[in-house]
Structure formats: structure tokens, C-alpha cells
Design a protein around this motif. Structure first.
Motif, PDB file in Angstrom:
ATOM      1  N   GLY A  60     -19.507   8.027   3.653  1.00 25.62           N
ATOM      2  CA  GLY A  60     -20.017   7.247   4.864  1.00 25.62           C
ATOM      3  C   GLY A  60     -20.607   7.768   6.014  1.00 25.62           C
ATOM      4  O   GLY A  60     -21.665   8.568   5.889  1.00 25.62           O
ATOM      5  N   ALA A  61     -21.017   6.073   6.547  1.00 20.79           N
ATOM      6  CA  ALA A  61     -22.096   6.127   7.486  1.00 20.79           C
ATOM      7  C   ALA A  61     -22.535   7.439   9.193  1.00 20.79           C
ATOM      8  O   ALA A  61     -23.412   7.544   9.449  1.00 20.79           O
ATOM      9  N   VAL A  62     -21.253   7.653   9.265  1.00 24.76           N
ATOM     10  CA  VAL A  62     -21.429   9.568  10.025  1.00 24.76           C
ATOM     11  C   VAL A  62     -21.715  10.144   9.049  1.00 24.76           C
ATOM     12  O   VAL A  62     -20.679  10.721   8.475  1.00 24.76           O
ATOM     13  N   ILE A  63     -23.051  11.181   9.790  1.00 20.77           N
ATOM     14  CA  ILE A  63     -23.158  13.001   8.713  1.00 20.77           C
ATOM     15  C   ILE A  63     -23.392  13.442   9.822  1.00 20.77           C
ATOM     16  O   ILE A  63     -23.824  13.702  10.198  1.00 20.77           O
ATOM     17  N   ASP A  64     -22.386  15.051   9.110  1.00 20.15           N
ATOM     18  CA  ASP A  64     -21.428  16.144  10.407  1.00 20.15           C
ATOM     19  C   ASP A  64     -22.557  16.974   8.752  1.00 20.15           C
ATOM     20  O   ASP A  64     -21.839  17.268   7.885  1.00 20.15           O
ATOM     21  N   PRO A  65     -24.065  17.794   8.839  1.00 24.76           N
ATOM     22  CA  PRO A  65     -24.545  18.547   8.215  1.00 24.76           C
ATOM     23  C   PRO A  65     -24.321  19.633   7.821  1.00 24.76           C
ATOM     24  O   PRO A  65     -25.814  20.242   7.804  1.00 24.76           O
ATOM     25  N   ARG A  66     -23.294  19.990   9.272  1.00 25.90           N
ATOM     26  CA  ARG A  66     -23.644  21.494   9.692  1.00 25.90           C
ATOM     27  C   ARG A  66     -23.072  22.633   8.978  1.00 25.90           C
ATOM     28  O   ARG A  66     -23.226  23.305   8.905  1.00 25.90           O
ATOM     29  N   GLY A  67     -21.968  21.861   7.663  1.00 25.60           N
ATOM     30  CA  GLY A  67     -21.304  23.168   7.070  1.00 25.60           C
ATOM     31  C   GLY A  67     -22.504  23.513   5.770  1.00 25.60           C
ATOM     32  O   GLY A  67     -23.648  22.371   5.615  1.00 25.60           O
ATOM     33  N   GLU A  68     -22.086  23.558   4.588  1.00 22.15           N
ATOM     34  CA  GLU A  68     -22.199  24.337   3.286  1.00 22.15           C
ATOM     35  C   GLU A  68     -22.745  22.973   2.850  1.00 22.15           C
ATOM     36  O   GLU A  68     -23.276  22.694   1.852  1.00 22.15           O
ATOM     37  N   ALA A  69     -21.400  21.878   3.000  1.00 25.23           N
ATOM     38  CA  ALA A  69     -21.431  20.686   2.093  1.00 25.23           C
ATOM     39  C   ALA A  69     -21.718  20.206   3.686  1.00 25.23           C
ATOM     40  O   ALA A  69     -20.242  19.705   3.948  1.00 25.23           O
ATOM     41  N   PRO A  70     -22.451  19.074   3.456  1.00 24.00           N
ATOM     42  CA  PRO A  70     -21.952  17.739   4.261  1.00 24.00           C
ATOM     43  C   PRO A  70     -20.899  17.052   4.718  1.00 24.00           C
ATOM     44  O   PRO A  70     -20.098  16.702   3.187  1.00 24.00           O
ATOM     45  N   ARG A  71     -20.411  16.849   5.518  1.00 26.08           N
ATOM     46  CA  ARG A  71     -19.626  15.557   5.798  1.00 26.08           C
ATOM     47  C   ARG A  71     -19.432  14.583   6.030  1.00 26.08           C
ATOM     48  O   ARG A  71     -20.436  14.579   7.415  1.00 26.08           O
ATOM     49  N   THR A  72     -18.912  13.514   5.894  1.00 24.63           N
ATOM     50  CA  THR A  72     -19.551  12.054   6.306  1.00 24.63           C
ATOM     51  C   THR A  72     -17.661  11.596   6.903  1.00 24.63           C
ATOM     52  O   THR A  72     -16.564  12.024   6.004  1.00 24.63           O
ATOM     53  N   VAL A  73     -18.375  10.530   7.084  1.00 25.13           N
ATOM     54  CA  VAL A  73     -17.346  10.116   8.062  1.00 25.13           C
ATOM     55  C   VAL A  73     -17.293   8.214   8.097  1.00 25.13           C
ATOM     56  O   VAL A  73     -18.592   8.254   8.280  1.00 25.13           O
ATOM     57  N   ARG A  74     -15.937   7.649   7.783  1.00 26.28           N
ATOM     58  CA  ARG A  74     -17.219   6.720   7.989  1.00 26.28           C
ATOM     59  C   ARG A  74     -15.574   5.144   8.607  1.00 26.28           C
ATOM     60  O   ARG A  74     -14.395   5.961   8.930  1.00 26.28           O
ATOM     61  N   PRO A  75     -15.299   3.918   9.117  1.00 28.99           N
ATOM     62  CA  PRO A  75     -14.842   3.289   9.889  1.00 28.99           C
ATOM     63  C   PRO A  75     -13.217   3.302   8.635  1.00 28.99           C
ATOM     64  O   PRO A  75     -13.392   2.672   7.906  1.00 28.99           O
ATOM     65  N   ASP A 198     -29.090  21.094  15.480  1.00 30.57           N
ATOM     66  CA  ASP A 198     -28.865  20.960  16.831  1.00 30.57           C
ATOM     67  C   ASP A 198     -27.831  20.620  17.349  1.00 30.57           C
ATOM     68  O   ASP A 198     -27.471  20.099  18.850  1.00 30.57           O
ATOM     69  N   GLY A 199     -26.729  20.541  16.448  1.00 27.41           N
ATOM     70  CA  GLY A 199     -25.151  20.170  17.123  1.00 27.41           C
ATOM     71  C   GLY A 199     -25.748  18.087  16.963  1.00 27.41           C
ATOM     72  O   GLY A 199     -24.128  18.526  17.695  1.00 27.41           O
ATOM     73  N   ARG A 200     -25.490  18.066  16.384  1.00 28.83           N
ATOM     74  CA  ARG A 200     -25.719  16.271  16.563  1.00 28.83           C
ATOM     75  C   ARG A 200     -25.166  15.845  15.186  1.00 28.83           C
ATOM     76  O   ARG A 200     -25.212  16.316  14.221  1.00 28.83           O
ATOM     77  N   LEU A 201     -24.644  14.758  15.431  1.00 37.18           N
ATOM     78  CA  LEU A 201     -24.580  14.307  13.569  1.00 37.18           C
ATOM     79  C   LEU A 201     -25.302  12.893  13.711  1.00 37.18           C
ATOM     80  O   LEU A 201     -25.689  11.993  14.899  1.00 37.18           O
ATOM     81  N   THR A 202     -25.502  12.625  12.469  1.00 32.39           N
ATOM     82  CA  THR A 202     -26.750  11.244  12.665  1.00 32.39           C
ATOM     83  C   THR A 202     -25.975   9.634  12.293  1.00 32.39           C
ATOM     84  O   THR A 202     -24.403  10.263  10.582  1.00 32.39           O
ATOM     85  N   VAL A 203     -26.145   9.428  12.806  1.00 38.02           N
ATOM     86  CA  VAL A 203     -24.892   7.922  12.481  1.00 38.02           C
ATOM     87  C   VAL A 203     -26.604   6.332  12.284  1.00 38.02           C
ATOM     88  O   VAL A 203     -26.590   6.380  13.025  1.00 38.02           O
ATOM     89  N   LEU A 204     -25.538   6.512  10.859  1.00 43.44           N
ATOM     90  CA  LEU A 204     -26.795   5.780   9.948  1.00 43.44           C
ATOM     91  C   LEU A 204     -26.065   3.956  10.144  1.00 43.44           C
ATOM     92  O   LEU A 204     -24.890   4.002  11.125  1.00 43.44           O
ATOM     93  N   SER A 205     -25.730   3.430   8.782  1.00 47.28           N
ATOM     94  CA  SER A 205     -25.493   2.047   9.100  1.00 47.28           C
ATOM     95  C   SER A 205     -24.823   1.458   7.264  1.00 47.28           C
ATOM     96  O   SER A 205     -25.425   1.617   6.639  1.00 47.28           O
ATOM     97  N   ASP A 206     -23.784   0.726   7.409  1.00 44.49           N
ATOM     98  CA  ASP A 206     -23.584   0.311   6.120  1.00 44.49           C
ATOM     99  C   ASP A 206     -23.863  -1.396   5.788  1.00 44.49           C
ATOM    100  O   ASP A 206     -23.940  -1.711   5.274  1.00 44.49           O
TER     101      ASP A 206
END
Length: 696
Positions: A60-75, A198-206
Motif C-alpha cells: 500500500g501507499a502508506v509505509i511504516d518502515p520501523r519494524g524488521e519488515a516494512p508494513r504497508t497500508v492502503r485504503p 524518527d517515528g514517521r509514516l511515509t505516505v505515497l499515492s496510488d
């Protein structure tokens, strides 16, 4: 009436001047940073994505890279997140907010810290209407090329701005120049990891509306329409240019999506994310207030300086036109109405204080005059051999009067009391007169309305760069400015180096004033306020010794400028008077204050602004402006040199004069204004003489 100046050493105002220039420089640096003029670079995609996890590129376009494997979320399916980048903008953001309100939907606004600080009220309005505020860096810098420090600054500055404007914190960040997850390359992934640390989520676009290209409303709607029922995040813009197509497309897109059963909302509403923001603490809010204040002050100062640059250019052009027009009038008048010689005897007054190196040349040049003269040397308590040299010369028609040191004005009053002629010429103890100087000065008094005449002082010691600069200044000042003053009948100064007066007129105004440091300016203004005309005689040439070091030049110009301010203040009521006094008050005094005080006071910060414009802005426009100023100085300089029969070669030093000599004159004016405001009284500044006032 003799009021002696208290010999008190003036306070140095360098700290104040330095603080002002540093503050202006800092504000310009802030503005340059916020507008992308300092340290910004946009990188093209490298194409290499070997370090980007597949989960990030394919998720998904919302990326949380803070863990061992990145977690992504989409609408979620059939859920559509509207997002707007680069704002807030005072023109387009309100129009977009109106469209969203009309269709009862919310959106996420990825704002830049710079625009938040410029328009905090718009951010508050976005919040009040129920929309989501997110992070788009401070200066729209490309985080792929920014190092850790720059990234930290970009994040923290926007955090502070949002803390004050929106009373919010946010973990949602859209890196500028970002696109879809599939476009992630190695530098973009490194930037995303930094955001995650820095505790941020990266928001891209579809979906990318491409509205920044202005392809037309139909194209924007087509680019923004989902191709399937999978949830999507749409990228649009509410700033950065003309967004009328965006507004029109949005007004079509939202009802179309709603009619097809789509839910339109913010990133958090459509993805189900939680804990993406909160309330800042008081210290962070206060920091935000300070940042917003600094940014808005920087915007104001930058705008003011841009205005000043334009205004200064216009004023300089008008001054050039005025000076050249009046010069032409004066030249024609002099050729037409040249006065015939007079036979009236003349007394030449020579006030002298420690003039042993030049006094003999001065006296011999006066005695060579083609006019009957008597010379009175008033030794003002010299501590060198000046009086002994005068006495030992035993020159005919030369009288020596000695008095205790009381200042130049007192010495001149002593000479006036001893003079037996109606016409008196006053020269400095280092002046060398041309043989025709006295007769041409005296001839002007055929006009019974003339009370004083300014001669034409020239620099004798022109060797070296400093001598050339002063030579240029004298030629322009005497051959253009004094011609203008003569035509406008508002002559502010008959120079102490060479000037002639009606003795009765001077005595009628109380003699030479002793309560300013510019006794020549004070006396000239007093005569005009008493109804007398003061004219200029360009053929009355005298050679004077100019300061030969920067320190000596500083002392001389400091005294001149401070004394001029004293004289202007003393004769300020001339503004409301009639006749010759009114011409001085409403023509001469404003001209003096504008071109000899106000513009020089502002010039240092304008120069700083020009330097920043050269380094961070439109270098071509800045360079053309500077060249324009140079041309506006060069044209009058060439005309003045030709009128005075001078070689043009010294004008080659004119461009360099802008970088050294002009700056020194600015500082002199600022120091003088500060001294005047603080009420300090200056003692007499005596210059060191070398006996170099010889004819070139």
C-alpha cells in the motif's frame, strides 16, 4: 555668542550596526532557506531499487518502515483518500475547502512548514473544517538528497509551525517529489527509513492527478479516477501555481465517485490508521510561535528590501534626470550671463591650526591672485610651527592674528572682525587658489542679491585609489550637485575650502555659528534664511588636500555628516518660511536628508539583500540592477568630468568604489545618525596634513 562643543568622545555604535546587519542577514537567510534558495537539490530517480524490500514496492501507499519488515497500508475497497500537497495557499486552499464543504467530504492536506508559518490562519481553518493536517517538509526539499541534519531540520521546523498554527502533531509525512510505491528507488527508501527512525509514516499515492502540469480538467479527472474497486490515495495540489483546473476537476470528481458508491475521506479515515497525531506540549507551542514570528518578519523584511531596491532605482534615475537637466540649464546660463570683473578689494581669511606643511603654499597662491587682496591668517592656538612660518615669510599684505584655540568658527569670526573690506574669501589652511579664483568669486557680487558664492574645490593629491575615489566624488559633487543647487536656489553649503561672502551679510546673521561642526553649512543656511542668494562659480578653482588614509577620511566625513545633521536640525524651520529660506527648506533640506542620510542609512541592508539575491535568487536580475546603478552613476560622472576639463581615466576606479569607498560612507552616515540620536557632542576633528594640495 560662542558656545564651545564639549569634547566628549563619542560612543562607538559598531555593535548596534553589526547587530542590525546580522539580524537582516539572518532574516534574509531564513527567507532564502524557506523559499528553497539555500541548500536545496532535486534528484532524478536512479532506477536502482536493489535495497528496497518487495513488500514496500508492491504494498500500500502508506509505509511504516520501523519494524524488521516494512508494513504497508492502503485504503479499504471503495474508499478514496483525497490529499493535497504544497499548501496552504491564500488563494487556492480556501477555494478547495469550499468545494470539499459543498460535497461534505474531508481530505488530508500535506502542508509545508514554510507555508504554515506564512499563513497560520489557513491551517487553523483547515483544522476547524474537520480536515487532516499532515507533513510535507518545511521547504519542499527532496529528502532523497538531504542528509540526516537537513532532514531533522525539515521535520522539526514543520513540527514547530504546526504546533502553533494547528495545535497538532502528526506522524504522516509525504516526501516531496514522491510518487507511487512502485517508483521507490534506493535513495527514496533511505529517506523513508530515516523518517521511520524518527517515528514517521511515509505516505505515497496510488493515483497522480498530474494537476501540476495543467493538462486540462478532463485529463485531471481521468488521471484521478480509480480503475478498479481497490482503495486508493489521490495526489493533488492546493499550492505551487494556478490551481483553477484542480478546483474545477475536484468539483466533478467527488460527485462522480460518490455516485459510484465510493467513500471519500482523509488518509486516516480511509485506511483505519490510529494514533497518527496528538497535541504538542506548551514548550513546543511557544517554539512554534517564535518560528512563525521569525518567518513572517523575514517575509516582511525581504519584501521591504525588494521594494527598497525598486524604489532606490527609481529615485536614483529621477535624481540623475534632475541633476543632468539642471546642469544643462546652469551651463547655458553661465555662458549667457558671465559677470564682468569688479574692482572691490577682497580680504582672504585663512583660519589655521597646525598647518605648517601647507600654509606657505596657501599664502603664496593667494597672493598670486589677479585681484587686489589682503590676507589675514588667524592662528587658532597651533602647537606646531604654523605661526612662526607665517611670521618668518614676511609676505606683503599678510597679517597674522594669534588666539587661543577656540575652533575654526571662532577663528573666522576673529578674521571677520579684523577685515576692512566688504567682500571676504574664506579658505582652509591647506587650500591652493588658482590666480583667477578670487576675481571670479568677487564678480558674482555684482548681483546685489548674492550673499555668498561657492567655489570649485578640487582634490590635489589624487595618487592612489583613495585619492582617485575622492577626486571622483569632488568632481561630481561640485560640478553637478552645486549646479543643481544653484539653479534651484537652495545651495546648502559654501565649502570651507573656497567660498566668498558679503561681510555685512555674515555679521547680520551673527557671524559664523559656533554651535555646529559644519560651520560652512550652518553659515550658508543662515544667509539664505536671511534672504540672500547663494550661487556657484565653477571657474573659481581651488586645490585642497584630501585625506590620505581611511582613518583620516573617516574623521573628516564623520564631522561633515554629523555637522550637516546639526545644521539641518538648526534650520529646520526654513521648511515653513518664504522666499530664499523656503527654497532652502522645501528643496535643499529634503534633498540632503534623502540622498545624504536616508539612502546611505538603508544602503547596507540593501547591499546585503542584493548579495543574497545574487547567491540565492535571480542572479541575472540582481546583476542587471547593480549594473543599472553603476550606469546611473557613470553617466553623470562622465558629464561632470567633461564639464570640468578632467581626464576620464580615473573613472576606471568607479566600479571598485562600490565595494569599499561607498561602504565606508554608509558607515559614516550611520555612525553620525546614531551619534546625533544619542545626543553626543563631538570635539573638533583635526586632520593630519602632508602639504599635498598642489595643482595637478
Amino acid at each position: 555668542m560662542a558656545r564651545h562643543l564639549k569634547a566628549r568622545k563619542p560612543r562607538a555604535h559598531w555593535v548596534l550596526l553589526s547587530a542590525i546587519l546580522l539580524a537582516v542577514t539572518g532574516l534574509l537567510a531564513v527567507n532564502a532557506f524557506l523559499t528553497g534558495g539555500l541548500g536545496t537539490e532535486h534528484a532524478s530517480p536512479t532506477g536502482s531499487a536493489t535495497g528496497v524490500p518487495a513488500a514496500a514496492r508492491e504494498g500500500g501507499a502508506v509505509i511504516d518502515p520501523r519494524g524488521e519488515a516494512p508494513r504497508t497500508v492502503r485504503p479499504k475497497d471503495k474508499m478514496f483518500a483525497l490529499t493535497f500537497d504544497d499548501g496552504p495557499d491564500p488563494e487556492w486552499t480556501p477555494k478547495i475547502l469550499d468545494v470539499l464543504s459543498r460535497h461534505n467530504v474531508h481530505a488530508t492536506f500535506f502542508v509545508t512548514g514554510a507555508n504554515v508559518a506564512r499563513h497560520p490562519g489557513l491551517v487553523e481553518e483547515i483544522e476547524e473544517r474537520g480536515h487532516e493536517i499532515a507533513h510535507h517538509t518545511t521547504t519542499h526539499t527532496d529528502l532523497r538528497t538531504a542528509g540526516e541534519t537537513r532532514t531533522w531540520l525539515e521535520l522539526r521546523a514543520t513540527d514547530l509551525a504546526l504546533a502553533w498554527a494547528a495545535d497538532r502533531t502528526t506522524a504522516l509525512v509525504r516526501p516531496p517529489y514522491a510518487a507511487t510505491p512502485a517508483s521507490l528507488d534506493d535513495p527514496a527508501w533511505v529517506a523513508a527509513l530515516r523518517l521511520g527512525d524518527d517515528g514517521r509514516l511515509t505516505v505515497l499515492s496510488d493515483l497522480d492527478s498530474q494537476d501540476w502540469r495543467r493538462p486540462g480538467v478532463d485529463a485531471i479527472v481521468a488521471n484521478s479516477t480509480p480503475r478498479s474497486d481497490a482503495g486508493a490515495i489521490l495526489l493533488m495540489h492546493d499550492a505551487g501555481g494556478d490551481r483553477d483546473q484542480t478546483v474545477a476537476a475536484l468539483d466533478r470528481l467527488i460527485p462522480d465517485l460518490q455516485a459510484r458508491g465510493w467513500v471519500v475521506g482523509t488518509v486516516t479515515e480511509t485506511t483505519g490508521l490510529v494514533d497518527t497525531g496528538g497535541r504538542p506540549d506548551l514548550l513546543t507551542r511557544l517554539g512554534g510561535l517564535l518560528l512563525v514570528a521569525i518567518v513572517q518578519l523575514a517575509e516582511f523584511v525581504t519584501g521591504a528590501l525588494e521594494f527598497l531596491l525598486i524604489a532606490a532605482t527609481v529615485v536614483a534615475a529621477l535624481r540623475t534626470i534632475l541633476v543632468l537637466a539642471t546642469t544643462g540649464m546652469h551651463v547655458r546660463r553661465v555662458r549667457r550671463d558671465r559677470p564682468s570683473p569688479v574692482a572691490d578689494p577682497v580680504t582672504v581669511l585663512v583660519p589655521a591650526y597646525n598647518e605648517e606643511k601647507g600654509i606657505e603654499a596657501t599664502l603664496r597662491s593667494v597672493l598670486r591672485s589677479r585681484h587686489p587682496v589682503e590676507v589675514i591668517v588667524i592662528d587658532d592656538g597651533s602647537t606646531d610651527d604654523t605661526p612662526h612660518i607665517v611670521a618668518d615669510l614676511r609676505l606683503p599684505r599678510v597679517r597674522l592674528i594669534r588666539q587661543a584655540n577656540a575652533g575654526k568658527a571662532a577663528a573666522l569670526n576673529t578674521g571677520l572682525a579684523a577685515a576692512r573690506t566688504e567682500l571676504v574669501v574664506m579658505v582652509d589652511g591647506d587650500t591652493v587658489l588658482e590666480p583667477d579664483a578670487v576675481p571670479t568669486l568677487a564678480a558674482q557680487f555684482r548681483d546685489p542679491t548674492v550673499g555668498a558664492v561657492s567655489g570649485n574645490a578640487k582634490v590635489g593629491n589624487r595618487d592612489g585609489l583613495l585619492g582617485k575615489w575622492q577626486h571622483i566624488e569632488y568632481v561630481i559633487g561640485f560640478n553637478l550637485d552645486r549646479r543643481m543647487y544653484d539653479v534651484l536656489q537652495c545651495m546648502p553649503t559654501v565649502p570651507g575650502a573656497v567660498g566668498a561672502f558679503r561681510r555685512s551679510a555674515v555679521l547680520a546673521v551673527g557671524g559664523v555659528g559656533e554651535d555646529t561642526l559644519a560651520e560652512d553649512t550652518d553659515l550658508t543656511m543662515a544667509l539664505e534664511r536671511d534672504g540672500w542668494r547663494v550661487v556657484y562659480s565653477e571657474r573659481s578653482v581651488a586645490w585642497t588636500e584630501a585625506p590620505h588614509t581611511l582613518g583620516q577620511l573617516w574623521k573628516q566625513r564623520y564631522r561633515w555628516c554629523y555637522g550637516t545633521l546639526q545644521a539641518v536640525w538648526k534650520h529646520r524651520h526654513a521648511v515653513f518660511e518664504r522666499g530664499a529660506a523656503g527654497k532652502l527648506g522645501r528643496r535643499g533640506l529634503p534633498y540632503l536628508l534623502l540622498f545624504q542620510v536616508l539612502l546611505p542609512v538603508l544602503a547596507p541592508v540593501v547591499d546585503v539583500a542584493a548579495l543574497f539575491g545574487l547567491l540565492t535568487g535571480d542572479a541575472v536580475a540582481t546583476t542587471l540592477t547593480w549594473l543599472g546603478f553603476l550606469i546611473l552613476q557613470t553617466i553623470p560622472a562622465v558629464i561632470a568630468f567633461q564639464l570640468d576639463g578632467e581626464r576620464l581615466r580615473p573613472l576606471l576606479a568607479l566600479p571598485l568604489q562600490q565595494f569599499v569607498y561607498r561602504q565606508l560612507m554608509y558607515l559614516v552616515v550611520i555612525q553620525s545618525v546614531a551619534t546625533a540620536v544619542s545626543g553626543v557632542r563631538l570635539p573638533w576633528h583635526k586632520l593630519e596634513r602632508r602639504g599635498q594640495a598642489t595643482r595637478v
